[in-house]
Design a protein around this motif. Structure first.
Motif, PDB file in Angstrom:
ATOM      1  N   PHE A 213      16.528 -18.691 -21.464  1.00 53.15           N
ATOM      2  CA  PHE A 213      16.655 -17.777 -20.321  1.00 53.15           C
ATOM      3  C   PHE A 213      16.210 -18.501 -19.043  1.00 53.15           C
ATOM      4  O   PHE A 213      15.385 -19.406 -19.101  1.00 53.15           O
ATOM      5  CB  PHE A 213      15.731 -16.559 -20.499  1.00 53.15           C
ATOM      6  N   MET A 214      16.702 -18.058 -17.898  1.00 55.43           N
ATOM      7  CA  MET A 214      16.171 -18.601 -16.646  1.00 55.43           C
ATOM      8  C   MET A 214      14.682 -18.274 -16.578  1.00 55.43           C
ATOM      9  O   MET A 214      14.278 -17.128 -16.781  1.00 55.43           O
ATOM     10  CB  MET A 214      16.895 -18.012 -15.432  1.00 55.43           C
ATOM     11  N   TYR A 215      13.862 -19.278 -16.288  1.00 55.13           N
ATOM     12  CA  TYR A 215      12.405 -19.090 -16.170  1.00 55.13           C
ATOM     13  C   TYR A 215      12.105 -18.064 -15.078  1.00 55.13           C
ATOM     14  O   TYR A 215      12.700 -18.121 -13.998  1.00 55.13           O
ATOM     15  CB  TYR A 215      11.748 -20.436 -15.844  1.00 55.13           C
ATOM     16  N   TYR A 216      11.158 -17.179 -15.348  1.00 52.46           N
ATOM     17  CA  TYR A 216      10.948 -16.045 -14.437  1.00 52.46           C
ATOM     18  C   TYR A 216      10.541 -16.450 -13.021  1.00 52.46           C
ATOM     19  O   TYR A 216      10.800 -15.705 -12.069  1.00 52.46           O
ATOM     20  CB  TYR A 216       9.960 -15.046 -15.060  1.00 52.46           C
ATOM     21  N   GLY A 217       9.940 -17.614 -12.870  1.00 54.14           N
ATOM     22  CA  GLY A 217       9.542 -18.066 -11.539  1.00 54.14           C
ATOM     23  C   GLY A 217      10.695 -18.625 -10.720  1.00 54.14           C
ATOM     24  O   GLY A 217      10.568 -18.796  -9.505  1.00 54.14           O
ATOM     25  N   ASN A 218      11.831 -18.908 -11.378  1.00 54.15           N
ATOM     26  CA  ASN A 218      12.934 -19.544 -10.659  1.00 54.15           C
ATOM     27  C   ASN A 218      13.830 -18.569  -9.898  1.00 54.15           C
ATOM     28  O   ASN A 218      14.676 -19.000  -9.114  1.00 54.15           O
ATOM     29  CB  ASN A 218      13.763 -20.402 -11.624  1.00 54.15           C
ATOM     30  N   TYR A 219      13.641 -17.268 -10.131  1.00 53.83           N
ATOM     31  CA  TYR A 219      14.425 -16.295  -9.370  1.00 53.83           C
ATOM     32  C   TYR A 219      14.099 -16.349  -7.877  1.00 53.83           C
ATOM     33  O   TYR A 219      14.945 -16.044  -7.039  1.00 53.83           O
ATOM     34  CB  TYR A 219      14.194 -14.876  -9.909  1.00 53.83           C
ATOM     35  N   ALA A 220      12.878 -16.742  -7.557  1.00 49.46           N
ATOM     36  CA  ALA A 220      12.460 -16.837  -6.151  1.00 49.46           C
ATOM     37  C   ALA A 220      13.382 -17.779  -5.369  1.00 49.46           C
ATOM     38  O   ALA A 220      13.682 -17.543  -4.195  1.00 49.46           O
ATOM     39  CB  ALA A 220      11.011 -17.309  -6.058  1.00 49.46           C
ATOM     40  N   ARG A 221      13.824 -18.857  -6.028  1.00 48.89           N
ATOM     41  CA  ARG A 221      14.771 -19.783  -5.408  1.00 48.89           C
ATOM     42  C   ARG A 221      16.092 -19.061  -5.097  1.00 48.89           C
ATOM     43  O   ARG A 221      16.696 -19.290  -4.051  1.00 48.89           O
ATOM     44  CB  ARG A 221      15.010 -20.962  -6.355  1.00 48.89           C
ATOM     45  N   LEU A 222      16.527 -18.196  -5.995  1.00 47.42           N
ATOM     46  CA  LEU A 222      17.787 -17.474  -5.788  1.00 47.42           C
ATOM     47  C   LEU A 222      17.660 -16.503  -4.611  1.00 47.42           C
ATOM     48  O   LEU A 222      18.581 -16.390  -3.795  1.00 47.42           O
ATOM     49  CB  LEU A 222      18.204 -16.731  -7.053  1.00 47.42           C
ATOM     50  N   TYR A 223      16.534 -15.807  -4.540  1.00 46.66           N
ATOM     51  CA  TYR A 223      16.330 -14.922  -3.378  1.00 46.66           C
ATOM     52  C   TYR A 223      16.385 -15.744  -2.092  1.00 46.66           C
ATOM     53  O   TYR A 223      16.967 -15.321  -1.097  1.00 46.66           O
ATOM     54  CB  TYR A 223      14.960 -14.229  -3.407  1.00 46.66           C
ATOM     55  N   GLU A 224      15.720 -16.912  -2.121  1.00 46.95           N
ATOM     56  CA  GLU A 224      15.689 -17.758  -0.917  1.00 46.95           C
ATOM     57  C   GLU A 224      17.109 -18.158  -0.507  1.00 46.95           C
ATOM     58  O   GLU A 224      17.460 -18.090   0.669  1.00 46.95           O
ATOM     59  CB  GLU A 224      14.846 -19.024  -1.182  1.00 46.95           C
ATOM     60  N   ILE A 225      17.895 -18.604  -1.486  1.00 47.05           N
ATOM     61  CA  ILE A 225      19.279 -18.999  -1.193  1.00 47.05           C
ATOM     62  C   ILE A 225      20.024 -17.802  -0.599  1.00 47.05           C
ATOM     63  O   ILE A 225      20.729 -17.930   0.410  1.00 47.05           O
ATOM     64  CB  ILE A 225      19.970 -19.514  -2.482  1.00 47.05           C
ATOM     65  N   GLY A 226      19.831 -16.634  -1.195  1.00 46.25           N
ATOM     66  CA  GLY A 226      20.489 -15.428  -0.686  1.00 46.25           C
ATOM     67  C   GLY A 226      20.109 -15.137   0.754  1.00 46.25           C
ATOM     68  O   GLY A 226      20.977 -14.939   1.614  1.00 46.25           O
ATOM     69  N   ARG A 227      18.806 -15.145   1.042  1.00 47.16           N
ATOM     70  CA  ARG A 227      18.333 -14.829   2.401  1.00 47.16           C
ATOM     71  C   ARG A 227      18.901 -15.783   3.442  1.00 47.16           C
ATOM     72  O   ARG A 227      19.318 -15.374   4.522  1.00 47.16           O
ATOM     73  CB  ARG A 227      16.794 -14.964   2.486  1.00 47.16           C
ATOM     74  N   VAL A 228      18.844 -17.081   3.109  1.00 54.54           N
ATOM     75  CA  VAL A 228      19.230 -18.096   4.084  1.00 54.54           C
ATOM     76  C   VAL A 228      20.741 -18.075   4.323  1.00 54.54           C
ATOM     77  O   VAL A 228      21.198 -18.226   5.459  1.00 54.54           O
ATOM     78  CB  VAL A 228      18.726 -19.479   3.611  1.00 54.54           C
ATOM     79  N   GLU A 229      21.517 -17.830   3.271  1.00 52.41           N
ATOM     80  CA  GLU A 229      22.974 -17.770   3.449  1.00 52.41           C
ATOM     81  C   GLU A 229      23.379 -16.466   4.136  1.00 52.41           C
ATOM     82  O   GLU A 229      24.361 -16.432   4.882  1.00 52.41           O
ATOM     83  CB  GLU A 229      23.683 -17.944   2.105  1.00 52.41           C
ATOM     84  N   TRP A 230      22.627 -15.412   3.894  1.00 47.77           N
ATOM     85  CA  TRP A 230      22.830 -14.136   4.595  1.00 47.77           C
ATOM     86  C   TRP A 230      22.623 -14.349   6.099  1.00 47.77           C
ATOM     87  O   TRP A 230      23.415 -13.899   6.924  1.00 47.77           O
ATOM     88  CB  TRP A 230      21.810 -13.126   4.034  1.00 47.77           C
ATOM     89  N   LEU A 231      21.542 -15.056   6.456  1.00 43.43           N
ATOM     90  CA  LEU A 231      21.278 -15.361   7.868  1.00 43.43           C
ATOM     91  C   LEU A 231      22.397 -16.250   8.439  1.00 43.43           C
ATOM     92  O   LEU A 231      22.886 -16.006   9.545  1.00 43.43           O
ATOM     93  CB  LEU A 231      19.939 -16.090   8.029  1.00 43.43           C
ATOM     94  N   ARG A 232      22.806 -17.254   7.661  1.00 45.84           N
ATOM     95  CA  ARG A 232      23.847 -18.170   8.152  1.00 45.84           C
ATOM     96  C   ARG A 232      25.144 -17.393   8.412  1.00 45.84           C
ATOM     97  O   ARG A 232      25.834 -17.639   9.394  1.00 45.84           O
ATOM     98  CB  ARG A 232      24.090 -19.287   7.122  1.00 45.84           C
ATOM     99  N   ASP A 233      25.444 -16.438   7.533  1.00 47.12           N
ATOM    100  CA  ASP A 233      26.647 -15.622   7.694  1.00 47.12           C
ATOM    101  C   ASP A 233      26.580 -14.784   8.975  1.00 47.12           C
ATOM    102  O   ASP A 233      27.591 -14.502   9.606  1.00 47.12           O
ATOM    103  CB  ASP A 233      26.819 -14.723   6.459  1.00 47.12           C
ATOM    104  N   LEU A 234      25.356 -14.413   9.346  1.00 47.80           N
ATOM    105  CA  LEU A 234      25.128 -13.667  10.604  1.00 47.80           C
ATOM    106  C   LEU A 234      25.222 -14.573  11.825  1.00 47.80           C
ATOM    107  O   LEU A 234      25.212 -14.094  12.960  1.00 47.80           O
ATOM    108  CB  LEU A 234      23.709 -13.089  10.607  1.00 47.80           C
ATOM    109  N   GLY A 235      25.230 -15.875  11.598  1.00 43.58           N
ATOM    110  CA  GLY A 235      25.286 -16.815  12.713  1.00 43.58           C
ATOM    111  C   GLY A 235      23.932 -17.422  13.049  1.00 43.58           C
ATOM    112  O   GLY A 235      23.747 -17.997  14.126  1.00 43.58           O
TER     113      GLY A 235
END
Lengths: 136, 136, 136, 136
Positions: C20-42
């Motif tokens: 399974f994905m290690y439980y601590g590695n989801y934080a990286r996914l949230y980070e990727i989501g946040r930063v790409e969400w911001l990039r999409d906003l410009g």
């Protein structure tokens, strides 16, 4: 030569689905070895950085002889075989609980002045501590 | 020779307090490169494992030529220069947005039968896909 | 509400010996989501930092509904449900290839002036881009 | 209640370019705390897995009160406040060298039979060791 041993317990976070320590996680063990080796010499790496010297890695070689498994208590053995000048080379051996050397690594770091971002030589404070171990 | 490029965006999780990608995190980039190179050939590494073959890393060499910084969009270039037999060697170059090669790596993997835990040769399914690229 | 999807392929480096994905590695996914969400906003997060504002995490909640497995192609869905003031709350859902929501996360970040190391409010540049999505 | 302390030295690998421990890396500290807490009770988590019980994380909450910095020697304090039934909840406090509590976490794990992949209750071997601490 100046050698130093540090214990390391393998964590769930370190291990992949083969049940082995992920190959990229050995770098953390080398780092722990180097920093504790310096601390044992009387040098805190954070003080080196605070004094304006960074030590980025320039080269690394790793040999994975046998796998390391979850919860094993490893021994990280760090050796410096030559007095550093522009570079410092750390040799690392990793031993398991059965007394088998399961991994070797060799990491070359350079000395960088943080202010100018330029290469420099090994700080005298480190050389002074190391010199006695390399005298005949 | 068979070469393949994969983009990689550097994340906060990858970068250390020097502002550079932590030296141990390049192993993840090599892994991404290898697996996407295989996928491009028509092979999913998870199917290789499901067929009972593991591919653990035996040796790795890395050269850190220039730092990689937060949010840079890198290019991971993977090359296999020789048809694999008992081992497969992946050469990796990492290029930054300015077109500079900032890092090279060379990773040797072996083929392991999961059931017997013994070394074996490259599975025919991989060789068949690779062979056309190595014919004269 | 402003929602954004980012694909994420699970890597060997992410997975533990349960497969399974290690439980601590989801934080990286949230980070990727946040930063790409911001990039999409410009907005590039690195420009926010260059302008002297850091966004450290203050609180995080994660719910692990079903495991994520090696090589799965996940979808990271990021939502901001309220216009940020002193804090910004990112809601994250992670969906697998079968269209099942396997994980939810909620991350609260604050705005910090790098120079003074003091809490501040959301920079106008971010508010301006977000405001249209929250108008009735 | 049964409480246990484990020391943890922050490594370069743990810290981001803010100079703070990356928010996703606290999960590793909780894991170290839980496993050493169990070991102190006389239980090795690897033996639990060998006996066919997995303990995946179901929920996690983290509060980042103050940053943790490179080379700090933290104390991970683990507490279990209730005798586990179908779930076990670990409370974690992280203290720095100045005696300040800089972080709190709360992790809920379930018990899973590896063979059937179904939820089960806390193994008697763990309950027996814990029970004396919860008697009046």
């Amino acid at each position: 030569m100046y050698s130093f041993d540090v214990p390391y317990r393998i964590r769930y976070a370190d291990v992949d689905q083969m049940g082995f320590m992920y190959y990229g996680n050995y770098a953390r063990l080398y780092e722990i070895g180097r920093v504790e080796w310096l601390r044992d010499l009387g040098i805190r790496y954070r003080d080196v950085e605070d004094a304006g010297i960074l030590m980025p890695v320039y080269e690394n070689r790793s040999r994975y002889l046998q796998p390391a498994r979850y919860d094993e208590l490893l021994t990280i053995r760090i050796m410096v075989r030559e007095l550093p000048k522009a570079r410092i080379v750390f040799h690392c051996e990793i031993w398991n609980e059965e007394g088998v050397c399961i991994h070797t690594g060799e990491t070359t770091l350079v000395f960088l002045k943080a202010e100018t971002n330029r290469i420099t030589t090994c700080p005298p404070a480190i050389l002074e501590k190391l010199a006695p171990f390399f005298e005949k």
